[in-house]
Write a protein that holds these residues in place. Structure first.
Motif, PDB file in Angstrom:
ATOM      1  N   ASP A 496       0.832  -1.200   0.000  1.00 45.56           N
ATOM      2  CA  ASP A 496       0.000   0.000   0.000  1.00 45.56           C
ATOM      3  C   ASP A 496       0.870   1.254   0.000  1.00 45.56           C
ATOM      4  N   GLU A 497       1.923   1.219   0.811  1.00 47.47           N
ATOM      5  CA  GLU A 497       2.806   2.382   0.876  1.00 47.47           C
ATOM      6  C   GLU A 497       3.541   2.587  -0.446  1.00 47.47           C
ATOM      7  N   LEU A 498       3.977   1.499  -1.063  1.00 48.65           N
ATOM      8  CA  LEU A 498       4.674   1.602  -2.335  1.00 48.65           C
ATOM      9  C   LEU A 498       3.759   2.198  -3.403  1.00 48.65           C
ATOM     10  N   ALA A 499       2.525   1.717  -3.474  1.00 51.27           N
ATOM     11  CA  ALA A 499       1.589   2.246  -4.463  1.00 51.27           C
ATOM     12  C   ALA A 499       1.326   3.730  -4.234  1.00 51.27           C
ATOM     13  N   ALA A 500       1.154   4.122  -2.970  1.00 45.86           N
ATOM     14  CA  ALA A 500       0.890   5.524  -2.665  1.00 45.86           C
ATOM     15  C   ALA A 500       2.088   6.404  -3.036  1.00 45.86           C
ATOM     16  N   ARG A 501       3.305   5.937  -2.733  1.00 44.26           N
ATOM     17  CA  ARG A 501       4.500   6.710  -3.053  1.00 44.26           C
ATOM     18  C   ARG A 501       4.669   6.863  -4.565  1.00 44.26           C
ATOM     19  N   LEU A 502       4.360   5.822  -5.289  1.00 41.40           N
ATOM     20  CA  LEU A 502       4.519   5.893  -6.739  1.00 41.40           C
ATOM     21  C   LEU A 502       3.478   6.817  -7.360  1.00 41.40           C
ATOM     22  N   ARG A 503       2.273   6.827  -6.834  1.00 41.79           N
ATOM     23  CA  ARG A 503       1.235   7.714  -7.389  1.00 41.79           C
ATOM     24  C   ARG A 503       1.612   9.176  -7.197  1.00 41.79           C
ATOM     25  N   ALA A 504       2.456   9.447  -6.216  1.00 42.52           N
ATOM     26  CA  ALA A 504       2.891  10.823  -5.969  1.00 42.52           C
ATOM     27  C   ALA A 504       4.012  11.255  -6.911  1.00 42.52           C
ATOM     28  N   GLU A 505       4.568  10.322  -7.671  1.00 45.09           N
ATOM     29  CA  GLU A 505       5.627  10.662  -8.616  1.00 45.09           C
ATOM     30  C   GLU A 505       5.041  11.436  -9.788  1.00 45.09           C
ATOM     31  N   PRO A 506       5.671  12.533 -10.214  1.00 47.54           N
ATOM     32  CA  PRO A 506       5.128  13.349 -11.311  1.00 47.54           C
ATOM     33  C   PRO A 506       4.973  12.578 -12.626  1.00 47.54           C
ATOM     34  N   ALA A 507       5.836  11.581 -12.862  1.00 47.22           N
ATOM     35  CA  ALA A 507       5.809  10.865 -14.144  1.00 47.22           C
ATOM     36  C   ALA A 507       4.789   9.731 -14.169  1.00 47.22           C
ATOM     37  N   VAL A 508       4.108   9.503 -13.024  1.00 49.56           N
ATOM     38  CA  VAL A 508       3.202   8.352 -12.924  1.00 49.56           C
ATOM     39  C   VAL A 508       1.744   8.803 -13.003  1.00 49.56           C
ATOM     40  N   THR A 509       0.983   8.120 -13.860  1.00 48.63           N
ATOM     41  CA  THR A 509      -0.453   8.385 -13.943  1.00 48.63           C
ATOM     42  C   THR A 509      -1.206   7.651 -12.848  1.00 48.63           C
ATOM     43  N   ASP A 510      -0.966   6.361 -12.720  1.00 50.88           N
ATOM     44  CA  ASP A 510      -1.627   5.574 -11.679  1.00 50.88           C
ATOM     45  C   ASP A 510      -0.889   4.259 -11.520  1.00 50.88           C
ATOM     46  N   VAL A 511      -1.242   3.534 -10.438  1.00 53.78           N
ATOM     47  CA  VAL A 511      -0.600   2.267 -10.089  1.00 53.78           C
ATOM     48  C   VAL A 511      -1.696   1.289  -9.688  1.00 53.78           C
ATOM     49  N   ALA A 512      -1.532   0.037 -10.090  1.00 52.43           N
ATOM     50  CA  ALA A 512      -2.465  -1.010  -9.687  1.00 52.43           C
ATOM     51  C   ALA A 512      -1.682  -2.262  -9.321  1.00 52.43           C
ATOM     52  N   LEU A 513      -2.326  -3.117  -8.531  1.00 51.93           N
ATOM     53  CA  LEU A 513      -1.706  -4.364  -8.092  1.00 51.93           C
ATOM     54  C   LEU A 513      -2.593  -5.538  -8.492  1.00 51.93           C
ATOM     55  N   GLY A 514      -1.968  -6.647  -8.815  1.00 51.54           N
ATOM     56  CA  GLY A 514      -2.699  -7.857  -9.156  1.00 51.54           C
ATOM     57  C   GLY A 514      -1.882  -9.081  -8.812  1.00 51.54           C
ATOM     58  N   SER A 515      -2.485 -10.242  -9.026  1.00 48.49           N
ATOM     59  CA  SER A 515      -1.784 -11.485  -8.718  1.00 48.49           C
ATOM     60  C   SER A 515      -0.982 -12.006  -9.902  1.00 48.49           C
TER      61      SER A 515
END
Length: 836
Positions: A496-515
């Motif tokens: 959860d923390e990794l996804a949140a940190r990446l979403r805050a990156e200017p070059a990132v639109t969004d992040v998702a997780l899957g199996s």
């Protein structure tokens, strides 16, 4: 006349092949394809399952296993057995064990990298018998609990990561959160026990685990001087019987084994040398089949040379000499085919080597080398000689038998040879085989090539995909449950923390997780309440098997569908209330609604699993548990997936429930590849034990997959073309032979005023009779094959492919007959009468 073979014979053989370009092209291509397949298989099996390691006395290094007779697989949780073997065995010395761990290598001012670490007994270096380049190897004292953490590294790591620092010994290296002191550097090229470049001591206490509990390990050692593997097997079996008597609950089903080390690893587990040899023989039979077809061409061509052969016999050439000359001609052809086959095999193996993991990954054996070996060259030379015997000697022996004197009397005015029933049956069988197999081959080649050239259906270049794991230490059995619970919670928090940190990156639109990577979800079988389920006996009891509807199943978070632009068509997607292990909500795809529900309303339907595919994790879904469909999404834009199963069911991904997790990052105009370094930096900053594996732009991985698909399609196409050419050439040879034998008859009939159309009907009727029988048998076989596989071999294209291939084979056969028919029409009546 001399009977030996000279260079003149070779040149004569080459000239004869040049005079017969059709035979040379078709026969050479067929043999080259078969030899390439045989050479590639021989070389690959030798690389994977070699009985000898490239170490000092490598053939005396062995692996010790416990084989589960009930489950038919290796039991690796054998820490207690390892201790017993080390204490009791006399026939195996320097007994050691290892396991592979994945850790982050953290070096100041350098990018963090996940590496494979061999946690190994110190005796492993004594088994390898390779001295360190710098410092020392591991010692037995390093294995004691509480000993200072030390590490040995490979020369390429020392040179690449540490710039060949001469003061590397004594320097500290960080693996995850643990700091190790470098005590030695191994020389260039050393990779042991699989493909490792980092070694730390194996520190496991058997008292922490029960029998058949704890971490999985691989056990190895060296045969004692004078001891044989059979003696070691007998000794380890004796120890096994005592252990089974003392611990029947865990060891009754386990069978100890002593194998050559190369056959006791994950790549070649349970492959015996005799099995490898049998497989090689089976693959070699492909060449025999091809050569039998080429022999038809040679035998038919020999009919046109009977005058030459008879003259040579009259001038004193023995039958042995004539057969030897024909053998040399065939050997020149097979040698050329062998050279082409070797070049093709080398190209394919070189390409295959590029698809293997990078060196140092710990994922494949260090001795596995796909370069052509001298043994493979010798094997191919043997195939070439075998091909020459089948293609040259067998037809020559038949042609120079009792009919040779008839040829001498006739001296070219026809031939006393006959195309026996065996050759005709072979042609019919070849046509039948082509009709039975080619529809599947054509379908497969078309599908692979189509997927290999298709756009993936979404902007793959905008995505960065990676697997995410976290360091795991096998806890003592008494604390396993509490440790695992805390580990899962911590892993979920870190994701959860990794996804949140990446979403805050200017070059990132969004992040998702899957199996799983989209389109690579494991296969499952489901039953839907109120919907007929395909099953043989109507028994819907929960069981392992294939009863039910075949689907793919995966876990995704609430952002997954939006990230890839997959809209919800009915109902809803996943929300916060679904992120719980007790939740029963599932979302299905359009194809699921169409194929499983027949287009009926899906919302509110109950569904449960009744079967599990071999790659489905047992801890992620429960057989027999009812789930409720809450939403329907559009089919995932996955045109790259070669599997026809598109019906999918998605579960909410509860944090920490799935391991490893798949991370998908969508970029905002930036290069996905350029963001890889930043992704690793952010991940390590959150937690040094959080690891990224196989992080790469999604379009890059898709391009590699597409290249594999195209290569597969081209390989299938080449084999298919070979079958067609051999069929056409065989039919051409048979008809040419018939025309040659009937030359006088046709000429006389023409002189007496016979209608040319009647002569042609006689020639084509023979061809149509053989084609009709072959096509009929092939049609039946193709239909039976398609039915037996449930339509998997040709999909829904069987009604089109089977008739089309049948018509193609008839057309090929008739075109092959047209040439000899044209020859028949050119027979001059006066020449035929003079011959008579």
């Amino acid at each position: 006349m001399k009977t030996g073979i000279s260079w003149l014979d070779v040149k004569l053989g080459a000239r004869m092949l040049l005079k017969n370009p059709l035979l040379t092209l078709v026969g050479g291509l067929g043999m080259a394809v078969a030899i390439a397949i045989g050479a590639g298989f021989f070389n690959a099996t030798a690389a994977i399952a070699s009985a000898r390691l490239p170490l000092d006395d490598g053939d005396r290094v062995v692996a010790l296993q416990l084989w589960d007779a009930e489950a038919s697989n290796q039991e690796r949780r054998i820490l207690h057995d390892f201790v017993a073997w080390r204490e009791e065995l006399k026939t195996v010395r320097e007994l050691g064990a290892f396991r592979t761990l994945r850790r982050n290598l953290i070096v100041p001012d350098q990018q963090t990298e996940q590496v494979a670490v061999a946690e190994m007994s110190a005796s492993g270096f004594r088994v390898a018998r390779v001295a360190p380049l710098l410092g020392r190897t591991l010692l037995d004292e390093d294995e004691r609990p509480g000993a200072p953490p030390v590490i040995v590294i490979g020369e390429d790591v020392w040179r690449g990561r540490f710039a060949s620092d001469p003061r590397i010994v004594g320097r500290e290296v960080r693996l995850g959160t643990a700091v190790h002191t470098v005590v030695g550097v191994m020389p260039r090229g050393f990779a042991w026990p699989l493909d490792h470049r980092f070694w730390t001591p194996l520190q496991l206490n058997p008292a922490d685990y029960g029998r058949i509990e704890g971490p999985g390990i691989t056990v190895f050692g060296r045969l004692a001087p004078g001891a044989t593997r059979a003696q070691a097997q007998a000794e380890v079996e004796a120890v096994g019987r005592r252990t089974a008597a003392a611990f029947p609950a865990t060891h009754t089903r386990l069978r100890p084994r002593v194998l050559p080390y190369a056959l006791g690893n994950d790549f070649a587990d349970d492959i015996a040398q005799w099995q490898v040899q049998v497989l090689r023989v089976i693959v070699s039979l492909l060449l025999v089949v091809v050569c039998a077809n080429v022999a038809i061409l040679v035998y038919a061509r020999t009919a046109t040379r009977m005058g030459e052969i008879a003259v040579r016999s009259a001038l004193g050439a023995s039958r042995r000499r004539i057969v030897a000359q024909l053998f040399i001609e065939a050997l020149v052809l097979s040698a050329g085919a062998a050279a082409v086959g070797l070049v093709a095999a080398r190209a394919v193996l070189t390409w295959l080597a590029t698809k293997l993991p990078a060196r140092g990954s710990g994922e494949y054996p260090f001795w596995m080398d796909f370069r052509l070996t001298p043994g493979t060259v010798v094997y191919v030379l043997g195939l070439a000689v075998l091909a020459a015997v089948i293609v040259g000697v067998i037809p020559a022996v038949q042609a120079t038998g009792s009919r040779l004197q008839a040829g001498l009397r006739q001296l070219g005015g026809g031939t006393g040879m006959r195309m026996g029933r065996t050759w005709t049956v072979l042609i019919v069988a070849q046509v039948a085989f082509a009709v039975a197999v080619l529809p599947t081959a054509v379908f497969g080649a078309w599908e692979w090539m189509r997927y290999g050239l298709t756009d993936p259906g979404f902007a793959a270049e905008q995505f960065l995909a990676a697997s995410v794991g976290m360091d795991y230490e096998t806890p003592p059995s008494a604390r396993a449950a509490a440790y695992d619970s805390a580990y899962n919670a911590r892993f979920g928090d870190r994701l959860d923390e990794l996804a949140a940190r990446l979403r805050a990156e200017p070059a990132v639109t969004d992040v998702a997780l899957g199996s799983h990577v989209p389109g690579r979800e494991p296969v499952m079988w489901v039953e839907v309440d109120g919907v007929a389920t395909p099953t043989d006996n109507g028994d819907y009891a929960v069981q392992e098997g294939t009863a039910g509807h075949r689907i793919r199943s995966g876990h995704v978070d609430s952002r997954f569908f939006g990230l890839f632009g997959v809209p919800v068509l009915a109902g809803r997607g996943f929300g916060p209330a679904d992120m719980d292990t007790a939740a029963t909500a599932v979302v299905v795809s359009q194809s699921f609604v169409r194929e499983v529900l027949g287009g009926a309303n899906a919302l509110g339907r109950r569904v449960r699993y009744v079967g599990r595919g071999g790659d489905a994790p047992e801890d992620q879904v429960q057989l027999g548990r009812w789930y409720e469909i809450v939403g329907v999404v559009r089919d995932f834009p996955n045109a790259m997936e070669p599997d026809a199963v598109q019906q999918r069911m998605y579960h909410p991904m509860v944090p920490g429930q799935v391991y490893p997790a798949r991370l998908a990052v969508r970029m905002r105009g930036a290069s996905a590849g350029a963001f890889t370094g930043r992704l690793r930096e952010v991940t390590t900053a959150i937690d040094p034990t959080l690891r990224l594996g196989s992080a790469e732009p999604l379009d890059q991985s898709l391009r590699a997959l597409q290249m594999t698909m195209r290569m597969t399609a081209l390989g299938i196409g080449l084999v298919t073309l070979t079958v067609l050419l051999l069929s056409a050439a065989g039919m051409y040879a048979l008809m040419s032979f018939t025309v040659t034998r009937r030359r006088r008859e046709i000429g006389i009939r023409a002189a007496l005023g016979a209608d040319p159309r009647r002569i042609l009907r006689g020639i084509f009727s023979r061809a149509l009779g053989q084609l009709g029988i072959g096509v009929g048998v092939g049609l039946a076989a193709a239909v039976l094959l398609n039915v037996a596989t449930g339509g998997a071999t040709m999909g829904d294209k069987a009604p089109l492919l089977i008739p089309a291939v049948s018509a193609l084979m008839v057309a090929v056969g008739l075109l092959a007959t047209a040439g000899p028919a044209r020859q028949a029409m050119r027979v001059q009546p006066m020449e035929a009468l003079r011959e008579e």
